[in-house]
Write an enzyme that holds these catalytic residues in place. Structure first.
Site, PDB file in Angstrom:
ATOM      1  N   CYS A   1     -46.852  -6.819   9.358  1.00  0.00           N
ATOM      2  CA  CYS A   1     -47.508  -8.068   9.746  1.00  0.00           C
ATOM      3  C   CYS A   1     -48.957  -8.081   9.261  1.00  0.00           C
ATOM      4  O   CYS A   1     -49.769  -7.239   9.649  1.00  0.00           O
ATOM      5  CB  CYS A   1     -47.452  -8.231  11.265  1.00  0.00           C
TER       6      CYS A   1
ATOM      7  N   CYS B   1     -42.976  -4.850  18.546  1.00  0.00           N
ATOM      8  CA  CYS B   1     -42.479  -5.742  17.490  1.00  0.00           C
ATOM      9  C   CYS B   1     -41.918  -4.948  16.311  1.00  0.00           C
ATOM     10  O   CYS B   1     -42.585  -4.026  15.803  1.00  0.00           O
ATOM     11  CB  CYS B   1     -43.593  -6.661  17.002  1.00  0.00           C
TER      12      CYS B   1
ATOM     13  N   CYS C   1     -47.408  -6.565  20.187  1.00  0.00           N
ATOM     14  CA  CYS C   1     -47.169  -6.020  18.848  1.00  0.00           C
ATOM     15  C   CYS C   1     -46.604  -4.595  18.919  1.00  0.00           C
ATOM     16  O   CYS C   1     -45.946  -4.138  17.984  1.00  0.00           O
ATOM     17  CB  CYS C   1     -48.456  -6.044  18.047  1.00  0.00           C
TER      18      CYS C   1
ATOM     19  N   CYS D   1     -43.839 -12.284  20.211  1.00  0.00           N
ATOM     20  CA  CYS D   1     -44.907 -12.871  19.408  1.00  0.00           C
ATOM     21  C   CYS D   1     -45.428 -14.127  20.093  1.00  0.00           C
ATOM     22  O   CYS D   1     -45.438 -15.213  19.524  1.00  0.00           O
ATOM     23  CB  CYS D   1     -44.386 -13.180  18.001  1.00  0.00           C
TER      24      CYS D   1
ATOM     25  N   GLU E   1     -30.707 -28.415  22.717  1.00  0.00           N
ATOM     26  CA  GLU E   1     -31.760 -28.481  21.698  1.00  0.00           C
ATOM     27  C   GLU E   1     -32.680 -29.673  21.915  1.00  0.00           C
ATOM     28  O   GLU E   1     -33.886 -29.583  21.685  1.00  0.00           O
ATOM     29  CB  GLU E   1     -31.145 -28.535  20.296  1.00  0.00           C
TER      30      GLU E   1
END
Length: 363
Positions: A217, A211, A208, A201, A45
Site C-alpha cells: 500500500c 491488512c 493496517c 480500511c 443493494e
DNA sequence: AACTCGTGGCG
DNA sequence: TCGCCAAGAGT
C-alpha cells in the site's frame, strides 16, 4: 490505459490475498447473503446505497417480510413502499425501486434482467456500480463494482490524488477496479473488497496491521492513510426555514399533506408547510376559518447533508375541515396508517400527546 | 459538471 | 457539540 495508475500488485496476487483474507475474516452471515436471488440482492443493494449495513438490516428484514417477491412489490402501492422506507432516508430509492419493479413486470416478464448490464442499469435507481453488484452477487458472473469502500481501499493502495467525485479521479478508480476484478469467485470477491473497506480500511482508523495489502500500500508506506481518499470540498450549509401547521380536529387527528412526487421527502406525508406566518394564516382563512391558534412551540432544527432546516411548529385546533382531498388526510397518531413519513415528522407526531391533552377548548 | 437527496454514526 | 460522510443515482 494511461487513465489507470500503475497497479501495485499483479491482479492474480491481489485476488488470492483478498480471498484468503475474506475466507477467514470476511462477513458471511448478512441477511441478503442467505438466499442470493436477484430480487433479494437488488433490494439490499438499493437500501445499502449511502447507508450503513447495521442501519439497513432491520429495514431489509421488514421489507422482505412484506414483499417476498418482485411481483408482490410491483402490486403494492407507493404509499405502502414508502411506509416501509420511513426513517431510512433517500426516499427516491424507494420510489425508484417500486417503479422499476413495475417496469420489470411489464417489460421483462417479471424477472430482473441480470444477463444484461445495460438493461439492468437502465432501470430506475440502478446505476453502473449497483448493476455490477447485482450481477456479481446473484449470478457469479464477472461484473465490476465501485462503491465507497472500493474507492477508499483502491485510492489508498495507489495513493490516488484528488476527490473521487471528480470524473477524472473516478475514471482512474474504475480502471483499477476493472483491473483487479477476477473471472472466478466474483460474488465472494465483490463482497470481500467491500468488507475490506468496511471493516479494515475504514475512513477514520484503518487497521493496517491486519491488512493483507499493507506491504504493497503506497499510502501506508508514506504513513498517509488518512489523507486518502481526498475529501469533498464543502461549502457552508445554507439554512431553510419552514412553518409546519399542526392542525388537530376534535378527535385528536392531525392533518397531513402529501409532498410533491420529487424533491425533499418526495411522495411522503407531512404536516402542511408554509414559508411564513402570513401564508399559513391565509391558508387557514380559506380552509379552516374557525381554527384556534395556540402559542407557538419552540422551534427546532434538523440538519441534512446540504442544509439546515429550521422548523417552527404552529399548533392549531379545529372541529372540521371543508376539503380533505386525495393529497390531504386526517391522521390518527393513535392508530397510524401505512403511509410514508419523514423522520422529523414522525418524531413530531410521536410527541403529540401532551398537546392533545393541554389543548384549550374553543370558547 | 455541479447539485440534490436523509439519516445516523463517529472522532 | 459539530463537521464529516457512508454499499450512489438522478437531474
Amino acid at each position: 490505459m494511461s487513465e489507470m495508475p500503475a497497479p501495485v500488485l499483479d491482479a492474480g496476487e491481489f485476488q488470492r490475498r483478498l480471498l484468503d483474507w475474506f475466507d477467514r475474516d470476511g462477513r458471511h452471515d448478512l441477511p441478503w447473503q442467505r438466499e442470493r436471488t436477484p430480487y433479494r440482492v437488488w433490494v439490499s443493494e438499493i437500501m445499502l446505497q449511502q447507508t450503513q449495513v447495521t442501519t439497513v438490516i432491520p429495514y431489509f428484514e421488514r421489507f422482505m417480510a412484506h414483499f417476498p417477491t418482485l411481483a408482490e412489490l410491483a402490486a403494492a402501492s407507493q404509499d405502502e413502499v414508502l411506509h416501509l422506507w420511513t426513517g431510512l432516508g433517500y426516499y427516491a430509492r424507494g420510489r425508484n425501486l417500486h417503479k422499476a419493479a413495475r417496469r420489470v413486470m411489464e417489460e421483462h416478464g417479471g424477472e430482473l434482467p441480470v444477463n444484461s448490464l445495460e438493461a439492468l442499469a437502465g432501470l430506475p435507481g440502478i446505476g453502473r456500480s449497483t448493476a455490477g453488484a447485482i450481477i456479481a452477487q446473484s449470478t457469479g458472473r464477472r461484473a465490476v463494482i465501485l462503491d465507497g469502500n472500493v474507492k477508499r481501499s483502491l485510492s489508498r493502495l495507489h495513493a490516488v490524488e484528488g476527490w473521487p467525485g471528480r470524473p477524472v479521479v473516478e475514471r482512474r478508480l474504475w480502471a483499477l477496479a476493472e483491473h483487479y476484478t477476477p473471472e472466478h469467485r466474483v460474488a465472494d470477491y465483490t463482497q470481500a473488497i467491500m468488507d475490506l473497506g468496511a471493516t479494515l480500511c475504514r475512513r477514520g482508523t484503518p487497521e493496517c496491521g491486519r491488512c493483507p495489502f499493507a506491504d504493497a500500500c503506497v499510502a501506508h508506506a508514506r504513513g498517509e492513510q488518512r489523507r486518502f481518499p481526498e475529501s469533498k470540498p464543502r461549502k457552508a450549509l445554507p439554512t431553510r426555514t419552514t412553518l409546519m401547521l399542526m392542525l388537530q380536529d376534535a378527535g385528536g387527528r392531525v392533518l397531513l399533506e402529501q409532498r410533491p412526487a420529487s424533491g425533499l421527502w418526495g411522495g411522503l406525508w407531512s404536516l402542511p408547510q408554509f414559508d411564513d406566518l402570513a401564508a399559513l394564516r391565509c391558508w387557514l382563512d380559506v380552509h379552516a376559518p374557525g381554527a384556534l391558534l395556540h402559542p407557538a412551540w419552540p422551534a427546532f432544527s434538523h440538519v441534512f447533508s446540504h442544509f439546515r432546516l429550521d422548523i417552527t411548529p404552529q399548533p392549531a385546533r379545529i372541529d372540521g375541515l371543508d376539503s380533505v382531498g386525495e393529497a390531504r388526510c386526517w391522521y390518527d397518531p393513535g392508530s397510524p396508517g401505512r403511509i410514508g413519513l419523514a423522520a422529523p415528522v414522525k418524531a413530531l407526531l410521536a410527541s403529540l400527546a401532551p398537546f392533545a391533552l393541554t389543548a384549550p377548548e374553543p370558547s
